[in-house]
Design a protein around this motif. Structure first.
Motif, PDB file in Angstrom:
ATOM      1  N   PRO A  97       0.961  -1.897  -0.169  1.00 12.06           N
ATOM      2  CA  PRO A  97      -0.130   0.355  -0.079  1.00 12.06           C
ATOM      3  C   PRO A  97       0.887   1.505   0.006  1.00 12.06           C
ATOM      4  O   PRO A  97       1.675   1.519   1.251  1.00 12.06           O
ATOM      5  CB  PRO A  97      -1.051  -0.008   0.946  1.00 12.06           C
ATOM      6  N   GLY A  98       0.552   2.012  -0.804  1.00  8.50           N
ATOM      7  CA  GLY A  98       1.439   3.342  -1.173  1.00  8.50           C
ATOM      8  C   GLY A  98       2.781   3.266  -1.968  1.00  8.50           C
ATOM      9  O   GLY A  98       2.940   4.173  -2.057  1.00  8.50           O
ATOM     10  N   TYR A  99       3.299   2.116  -2.103  1.00  6.59           N
ATOM     11  CA  TYR A  99       4.977   2.920  -2.692  1.00  6.59           C
ATOM     12  C   TYR A  99       5.003   0.806  -3.959  1.00  6.59           C
ATOM     13  O   TYR A  99       4.089   0.244  -3.465  1.00  6.59           O
ATOM     14  CB  TYR A  99       5.712   1.558  -1.239  1.00  6.59           C
ATOM     15  N   ALA A 100       6.125   0.958  -4.793  1.00  5.88           N
ATOM     16  CA  ALA A 100       6.298   0.204  -5.393  1.00  5.88           C
ATOM     17  C   ALA A 100       7.124  -0.163  -5.750  1.00  5.88           C
ATOM     18  O   ALA A 100       7.894   1.390  -6.035  1.00  5.88           O
ATOM     19  CB  ALA A 100       5.334   0.385  -6.538  1.00  5.88           C
ATOM     20  N   LEU A 117      11.446   7.145  -3.796  1.00  3.45           N
ATOM     21  CA  LEU A 117      11.077   6.943  -2.503  1.00  3.45           C
ATOM     22  C   LEU A 117      10.810   8.002  -1.137  1.00  3.45           C
ATOM     23  O   LEU A 117       9.878   8.461  -0.540  1.00  3.45           O
ATOM     24  CB  LEU A 117      10.606   5.746  -2.411  1.00  3.45           C
ATOM     25  N   PHE A 118      12.142   7.717  -0.203  1.00  3.08           N
ATOM     26  CA  PHE A 118      12.441   8.180   0.611  1.00  3.08           C
ATOM     27  C   PHE A 118      13.857   8.939   0.556  1.00  3.08           C
ATOM     28  O   PHE A 118      15.107   9.011   1.775  1.00  3.08           O
ATOM     29  CB  PHE A 118      12.732   6.750   1.459  1.00  3.08           C
ATOM     30  N   GLY A 124      21.066   6.341   4.435  1.00  4.35           N
ATOM     31  CA  GLY A 124      21.159   5.691   5.849  1.00  4.35           C
ATOM     32  C   GLY A 124      21.399   4.081   4.511  1.00  4.35           C
ATOM     33  O   GLY A 124      21.339   3.268   4.481  1.00  4.35           O
ATOM     34  N   ILE A 125      20.391   4.701   3.295  1.00  9.97           N
ATOM     35  CA  ILE A 125      19.942   3.744   2.153  1.00  9.97           C
ATOM     36  C   ILE A 125      21.082   3.186   1.458  1.00  9.97           C
ATOM     37  O   ILE A 125      21.471   1.809   1.392  1.00  9.97           O
ATOM     38  CB  ILE A 125      18.778   4.213   1.295  1.00  9.97           C
ATOM     39  N   GLN A 180      10.095   2.192   7.631  1.00 12.56           N
ATOM     40  CA  GLN A 180       9.464   0.768   7.202  1.00 12.56           C
ATOM     41  C   GLN A 180       9.735   0.698   6.288  1.00 12.56           C
ATOM     42  O   GLN A 180       9.192  -0.553   5.835  1.00 12.56           O
ATOM     43  CB  GLN A 180       8.464   0.790   8.455  1.00 12.56           C
ATOM     44  N   ALA A 181       9.042   1.244   5.850  1.00 17.90           N
ATOM     45  CA  ALA A 181       8.136   0.868   4.348  1.00 17.90           C
ATOM     46  C   ALA A 181       9.515   1.031   3.242  1.00 17.90           C
ATOM     47  O   ALA A 181       9.535  -0.295   2.311  1.00 17.90           O
ATOM     48  CB  ALA A 181       7.158   2.115   3.458  1.00 17.90           C
ATOM     49  N   ALA A 182      10.799   1.157   3.581  1.00 24.19           N
ATOM     50  CA  ALA A 182      12.168   1.082   2.927  1.00 24.19           C
ATOM     51  C   ALA A 182      12.033  -1.035   2.911  1.00 24.19           C
ATOM     52  O   ALA A 182      12.576  -1.211   2.399  1.00 24.19           O
ATOM     53  CB  ALA A 182      13.209   1.738   2.768  1.00 24.19           C
TER      54      ALA A 182
END
Length: 512
Positions: A97-100, A117-118, A124-125, A180-182
């Protein structure tokens, strides 16, 4: 016939070992309890026209010079057994939900896509992906057979690997404070391990994630051809692969395993089989119980005390007059979750048997290769996969077969509702065949205790120096299986090839 090598079980590591030994001039005899060789790699036919592979979906380490390619070259099969590469621009499509995000082969491209996306977590990524690269490089250097010169050349990678030995994937996510989403997007292929990030070994995740980045593949002629080609090498060099032979006991003289007793599952007659050396491809714990655990050394007994991996729920499905490419499917897998947190998603399904908001994988083998075989031309195969608790499904099946069938149908209906809502409207209208499998199906057809999908569980404590290997402490008896090596297509081929290398002295995989 008393062969040089009597092999108990015909999983991929055993067939690899057997084919290499047969090719080198040794006599080989393989005993398999199932009617098909290949273990989790076997192929079965339903309704006389649809073929499905039991558990393999996509594989890695098949490129030029990589493990699978080296073994095939040694066997003279590299021109016959070929592979199609998944889309390097996105071999895994992650949806929530909200991300792809589509996971690309290039680490730098992955950093860019996640950072877009973030943006506030870009640093950090980058640090996380760099840690993955360093650890992966170090794992290669420290994998047996170890070359000390390579370790000295790359001390930083080796150090990074040792540092992460006991970490879960969640530990490393937390270290770099990924949102969290990542985390969920990166770990959404958790179904390749059937473990959530807070239990999954970071090593296991890195090996598979980087393996697929270097190339995700599907066999040009489907998985059946890979298995059949290995069997053919054994048989063409005078060896035997005997099916429907269930091993019921091992024969020991002092500390030497001399052979086995097996029952023919068609005639129900028992026979003795002997070999100069016995290779055990069946579950090591099960074999140890048959032999007598007290016969093994304390060190081996300690390593045999592993927990099994989780099991899975599968749907094998056929659609007609529908081209899934029109709906965003192609040379990739799709992973879906309705949950932002995969640790919670796992607990909901595995611990509480609540599939109202499932995380699952969709794979489309018909789209991976133009080679026909798996179904008629106007049809395509779709497979769905998620986690399932063996104890729950076994008790349900034994207590109330009707409720067992209803639970399997309930999970399928929920998955199909999501598929129709988010991916393929009217999907059900095109379905012409479906069959579901649970953990008890795995146990029955793949002979895996508790329906486990990967042998021993892939937690940090089971991925370190204390992990079981080929050594059994008994004479002329070796383990050769996912729990005594590593699970998956390429790792089991590596396990079989490494044991061949150790017993023959013929170097395929590297020096040492």
């Amino acid at each position: 016939m008393k062969p040089d090598y009597l092999i108990v079980g015909s999983g991929l590591s055993a067939l690899t070992f057997g084919a290499l030994m047969a090719h080198s001039g040794k006599t080989v005899q393989v005993l398999e309890a199932h009617e098909h060789p290949g273990g989790f790699g076997h192929t079965f036919t339903m309704a006389k026209k649809y073929t499905f592979n039991a558990q393999f979906h996509y594989v890695w380490d098949c490129g030029e010079g990589q493990t699978v390619n080296r073994v095939l070259k040694k066997l003279g099969l590299e021109k016959d057994v070929t592979f199609e590469r998944y889309d390097p621009d996105g071999f895994d499509h992650m949806r929530m939900p909200g991300y792809a995000i589509d996971i690309p082969s290039e680490p730098e491209e992955l950093i860019q896509r996640l950072s877009n996306l973030f943006p506030e977590h870009a640093q950090g990524i980058r640090q996380f992906v760099n840690e993955v690269e360093k650890t992966g490089a170090g794992m290669k250097i420290l994998a047996p057979p170890i070359d000390p010169i390579e370790v000295l050349k790359h001390p930083q990678a080796a150090f990074s690997t040792v540092q992460n030995l006991n970490n879960t994937l969640q530990d490393v996510f937390d270290k770099f404070r990924l949102p969290q989403a990542a985390q969920t997007l990166l770990a959404l292929q958790w179904l390749d391990f059937l473990l959530p990030p807070d239990r999954l070994s970071f090593f296991a995740w890195v090996a598979l994630f980087r393996g697929y980045q270097a190339g995700a593949f599907y066999p040009t002629q489907h998985f059946e051809d890979v298995i059949n080609s290995l069997v053919k090498v054994i048989e063409s060099h005078g060896g035997q692969v005997l099916l429907n032979q269930e091993v019921t006991n091992f024969r020991l003289t002092d500390k030497t395993v001399t052979g086995v007793e097996a029952m023919n599952l068609i005639t129900h007659q028992t026979a003795e089989f002997t070999g100069d050396t016995v290779i055990c491809n069946i579950d090591p714990q099960r074999a140890a119980k048959m032999i007598g655990e007290e016969k093994f050394s304390k060190t081996v007994r300690r390593k045999l005390d592993y927990e099994y991996s989780a099991s899975n729920y599968m749907v094998y499905c056929v659609v007609k007059d529908l081209d899934l490419r029109d709906y965003g499917f192609g040379k990739w897998n799709l992973f879906h979750t309705g949950h932002q947190n995969l640790n919670e998603a796992f607990a909901q399904m595995y611990d509480r048997q609540d599939y109202s908001n499932p995380s699952f994988a969709i794979t489309t083998p018909t789209l991976m290769t133009s080679a026909s075989r798996d179904c008629p031309e106007d049809c395509q195969i779709v497979e769905f996969l998620t986690v399932a608790n063996y104890d729950y499904f076994k008790q349900l099946r034994d207590r109330d077969p009707k409720a067992y069938r209803q639970k399997k149908q309930e999970i399928l209906d929920t998955i199909l509702d999501i598929v129709e809502k988010h991916y393929v409207p009217n999907f059900r209208k095109h379905m012409v065949f479906d069959i579901t499998g649970s953990p008890t199906t795995n146990e029955r057809y793949c002979w895996c205790p508790e329906g486990n999908s990967y042998g021993s569980i892939l937690t940090p404590s089971n991925m370190g120096l204390g992990r079981l290997n080929h050594q059994t402490s008994l004479e002329r008896f070796y383990f050769c299986n996912a729990s005594s090596g590593y699970p998956g297509f390429a790792p089991t081929i590596w396990t079989g090839a490494l044991l061949y290398q150790r017993l023959s002295g013929d170097v395929i995989l590297g020096s040492g």
